[in-house]
Design an enzyme around this catalytic site. Structure first.
Site, PDB file in Angstrom:
ATOM      1  N   ARG A 162      43.809  88.377 -28.418  1.00  0.00           N
ATOM      2  CA  ARG A 162      43.420  87.221 -29.206  1.00  0.00           C
ATOM      3  C   ARG A 162      43.957  85.894 -28.683  1.00  0.00           C
ATOM      4  NH1 ARG A 162      44.911  88.806 -35.276  1.00  0.00           N
ATOM      5  NH2 ARG A 162      44.354  86.620 -35.585  1.00  0.00           N
ATOM      6  N   HIS A 186      33.143  91.825 -30.809  1.00  0.00           N
ATOM      7  CA  HIS A 186      34.347  91.194 -31.367  1.00  0.00           C
ATOM      8  C   HIS A 186      34.366  91.328 -32.886  1.00  0.00           C
ATOM      9  CE1 HIS A 186      37.811  88.560 -30.641  1.00  0.00           C
ATOM     10  NE2 HIS A 186      37.484  87.909 -31.743  1.00  0.00           N
ATOM     11  N   TYR A 201      23.468  75.713 -39.539  1.00  0.00           N
ATOM     12  CA  TYR A 201      22.836  74.423 -39.264  1.00  0.00           C
ATOM     13  C   TYR A 201      22.856  74.059 -37.785  1.00  0.00           C
ATOM     14  CZ  TYR A 201      23.412  73.840 -44.306  1.00  0.00           C
ATOM     15  OH  TYR A 201      23.360  74.013 -45.666  1.00  0.00           O
TER      16      TYR A 201
END
Length: 853
Positions: A38, A84, A127
């Site tokens: 990570r 992931h 969006y």
């Protein structure tokens, strides 16, 4: 109702576990996951796992730069479902950051929609839209050529690369930041062109030290620009992997209204937003820690970029207030470098050399694996083509065998026995289409065979030769720099960079003689000394002084620009630098564009004195026009024009005259040099358009104009293709004695001064002046080249390691180098002709609307 007991149900089993052992085991598993999966990037491609998976998935989805955008939610869902499984928020945050040009020096994602700002987060993923940026294609190029290893995904149903091929040094170019367990990483972004130059040097000099590499990478290059103040922390970080430096905003003092001055901020420290600055200033004002601020306005927009205006109350010293703000707000911030990344799967604190070595080894391995893959592919194809050629020669026998066979298997076996073919060749012949049996098909196959044999020989040469492999990697890095490289944005300052203005200058500052100097990196500074510049003072630390003028601390000086203007300036407004025996520390200077009010596309060419000793000026334009003016043309204005330019023309060189001695010199892009006496050019009025200076061929342009007052002068020419990004093409340098070039009459074509080799089409830069000549890169780092005269005016040049951004002479205004009895009058004045560091548009491939400084 009570549930009846089940007879076969086993009794509950409770296992006693030592809590300290369980906590240790669980914490170690968690820490391992955070560190390796990570938080920390791989030193080879500079990517964390989530970033790598995003780029890989988008490449597999075909979201190339030439394709249309898709919703970010679609990309996030694909990455989360296949590779992931850590939540959509983390994936979307990583995707957005790779598309923010204020966070990444070279964005990997081309975002469409609201991708956030320094003060606000992005819109929701439903969006916004995205696709891969051109630089990302370089990162994933070669995945289908077995260049890297693949591993199974979290459920074993998919596969993903363990590392990307990474065609560019992403760890240094874009930097990285992350907090793991017990460790963290914080790597600043750097300039791609500088990193490529360092890698090329490292490929040819594997034992290069950090000091050697810092000649190419002098410091970070942040996406938001600004000024890095102090280089000691950078050097320490490059040597040890840990260090810190200060980032100062780019500011200037302007008359923001008819009655009030203000501090205008155009660049902020890395990842600091204007709203944060406004909030801090308001809090300081309310706490009465600062009292000189009248108003703060954030005028930032998409057209003009960042513009934060801090209005100053009347009677307050703007410079003193600015120093307060630097100390109390994020207008000056610090950045702590902690270069930690995964090397062979292990966290490691790396020096600059370590980071470059890891990436160079990775590219060598990727290129070698790709070459072997291409070699095997070409060998397999050649094998099939050779079998097909055998079949076409005896095609009648082949057809007879096939027609006489009971099935495909028997036909295959007979073909293998009769023509001594392999099973692959026999199968390929059985699949042969009848249209391939023409005469032209045979010719095509023979041509393909010859081409494949040549390709195999080339690939074998790369595989068998380490030098050839390194040369290939270097050439590919050069191409990446040409496509994706951009000029440096962050200015590196060794000193504090503080300027003092006329309004705030202390009374104890005497009106003493001083020097005003302009450097090749576009820095202006003042040296408070009445002595001549030292003989070695022509080179500043990491820079070259291209122009100097004598004045007084409270006096005036002029700035000569590319539009033929003279702009009146005050010397007291310049930052003061210290002259040493080695060099003036011009890194403490300020950008000319921050001090001089220039029009769009206008550039600073030189500085000049405005005193009674000024005899006049001479201007040379890109179209070969020369004009000489008298000092009577001085006006009471702050700026005035001294030459009328035709449309599309521009001044490429401007020089101050103290008498009519010396030669005016033109050098064109087609390598033509012409010089003629100053006295042969009659002075004209302010509105005059000049007269013919040099006769140019069609498509040619002047790259340098200046004054040569030394018979023992030297001429430096830099040739190249002229197709690369300005400031990235190294070119070939030639140094020739001035005496090799005979003088010609004005308005003639001059003589050849450089012979172009194959692939060269123009002069990238040129200069003439007192020897020895010295040069600097666009970043300001010194460049060493052979200053021995070539002896042939039409000879070709020799290669240099870095692109040349400025050329000058060590003997800049140094009368002390000769005795008073023999020193010519011209040696007692500074040569203000601006050479390659007051560069022309033609010299560096810039358009008329672009500026170098």
């Amino acid at each position: 109702m009570t549930k009846p007991p089940i007879e076969d149900e086993e009794p509950e089993k409770i296992v006693d576990v030592d809590i300290s052992a369980e906590m240790e085991s669980s914490f170690l598993e968690y820490a391992y996951s955070v560190i390796y999966s990570r938080a920390l990037p791989d030193a080879r491609d500079g990517l964390k796992p989530v970033q790598r998976r995003i780029l890989y998935s988008m490449g597999e989805m075909g979201l190339r730069p030439d394709r249309s955008y898709v919703k970010c939610a679609r990309v996030v869902g694909d990455v989360m479902g296949k590779l992931h499984p850590h939540g959509d928020t983390a994936i979307y945050d990583a995707l957005v950051r790779q598309g923010q040009d204020f966070a990444m020096r070279l964005p990997m994602i081309d975002g469409h929609g609201n991708f956030g700002s320094l003060d606000a987060g992005p819109a929701a993923m439903r969006y916004t839209e995205c696709r891969l940026a051109p630089a990302a294609m370089t990162m994933i190029e070669g995945l289908d050529a077995e260049t890297v290893d693949f591993k199974a995904n979290y459920d074993g149903k998919e596969s993903e690369p363990t590392v990307l091929p990474a065609g560019l040094p992403n760890l240094l170019v874009n930097g990285s930041t992350g907090i793991a367990v017990g460790m963290a990483t914080n790597i600043p972004p750097h300039n791609l062109v500088e990193c490529v130059q360092a890698l090329k040097y490292l490929l040819t000099n594997p034992t290069a030290s950090v000091e050697d590499l810092m000649r190419f990478i002098p410091g970070p290059d942040l996406p938001t620009g600004g000024k890095i103040v102090g280089l000691d922390g950078i050097k320490e970080a490059y040597e040890t992997g840990r260090g810190s430096f200060r980032i100062r905003s780019t500011t200037r003092i302007e008359q923001v209204s008819p009655r009030r001055k203000g501090i205008v901020v155009t660049e902020l420290p890395y990842l600091v937003g204007p709203e944060k600055i406004v909030e801090q200033i308001n809090a300081l004002y309310q706490a009465k820690k600062i009292t000189g601020v009248a108003d703060v306005k954030d005028l930032t927009d998409f057209k003009n970029g960042l513009r934060l205006v801090i209005e100053v109350k009347n009677g307050i010293n703007p410079e003193a207030l600015l120093e307060q703000l630097f100390r109390l707000t994020k207008l000056e911030d610090s950045f702590s470098i902690n270069m930690v990344a995964l090397v062979e799967g292990q966290p490691q604190t790396m020096s600059l050399r370590d980071a470059l070595v890891v990436y160079a080894d990775h590219r060598l391995d990727v290129t070698l694996r790709r070459t072997r893959y291409e070699h095997l592919k070409a060998a397999n194809r050649l094998h099939l083509v050779q079998g097909l050629l055998i079949a076409i020669v005896d095609i009648d026998d082949v057809i007879a065998i096939i027609r006489g066979s009971e099935d495909a298997a028997s036909a295959r076996q007979k073909l293998m026995e009769v023509f001594d073919l392999t099973e692959l060749q026999a199968n390929y012949i059985l699949d042969l289409q009848l249209r391939r049996l023409t005469k032209f098909s045979q010719l095509d196959l023979e041509a393909e065979r010859d081409k494949l044999e040549a390709e195999l020989a080339r690939l074998s040469g790369i595989i068998d030769s380490d030098d050839a492999l390194r040369a290939l990697v270097a050439s590919e890095l050069d191409e990446v720099a040409r496509k994706h490289g951009t000029p440096r944005r962050t200015v590196l300052l060794a000193g504090s960079g503080t300027a003092v203005t006329a309004a705030s200058a202390p009374l104890e500052i005497a009106d003493a003689p001083c020097w005003v100097m302009l450097s090749s990196a576009g820095l202006l500074a003042r040296a408070d000394t009445g002595d001549p510049l030292p003989a070695s003072g022509r080179r500043a630390q990491h820079d070259v002084i291209t122009s100097a003028a004598r004045t007084t601390s409270r006096g005036e000086y002029g700035v000569l620009t590319s539009t033929g203007r003279v702009i009146r300036m005050h010397a007291i407004e310049l930052p003061s630098v210290v002259l040493t025996a080695d060099a003036p520390n011009l890194q403490g200077g300020s950008r000319a564009t921050e001090l001089v009010n220039l029009n769009p596309g206008e550039r600073v060419l030189a500085v000049t004195s405005l005193g009674e000793s000024t005899y006049g000026w001479a201007f040379g334009t890109a179209r070969g026009v020369v004009k000489r003016t008298n000092p009577e043309l001085l006006s009471n204005k702050d700026a005035w024009e001294l030459i009328r330019l035709d449309e599309g023309d521009a001044v490429v060189g401007a020089v101050e005259l103290t008498d009519e001695a010396g030669e005016l010199c033109f050098i064109s892009a087609d390598a033509q040099l012409l010089h003629f006496p100053v006295a042969s050019v009659r002075p004209q009025g302010r509105t005059g358009g000049g007269m013919a200076g040099i006769k140019l061929a069609s498509g040619d342009a002047v790259v340098w104009f200046g004054l040569v007052a030394d018979d023992d002068a030297t001429v430096v020419t830099v040739s190249g293709a002229g197709t690369g990004l300005p400031g990235t093409e190294t070119g070939l340098v030639k140094v020739t004695g001035w005496s090799e070039y005979p003088g010609k009459g004005r308005a003639t074509g001059g003589v050849r001064c450089h012979r172009f080799l194959k692939g060269e089409t123009r002069l990238l830069a040129a200069w003439a002046g007192s020897r020895p000549a010295i040069a600097a890169a666009p970043s300001g780092t010194p460049i060493e080249f052979n200053t021995t005269h070539d002896g042939r005016r039409d000879g070709s040049g020799t290669p240099v390691l870095q692109p040349i951004g400025g050329i000058g002479s060590r003997r800049h205004g140094v009368p002390g180098e000769q005795s008073e009895a023999t020193a010519p009058e011209s040696a007692t004045r500074p040569e203000v002709a601006s050479p390659a560091a007051a560069p022309t548009a033609g010299a560096f491939g810039l358009s008329d609307d672009e500026t170098l400084f």
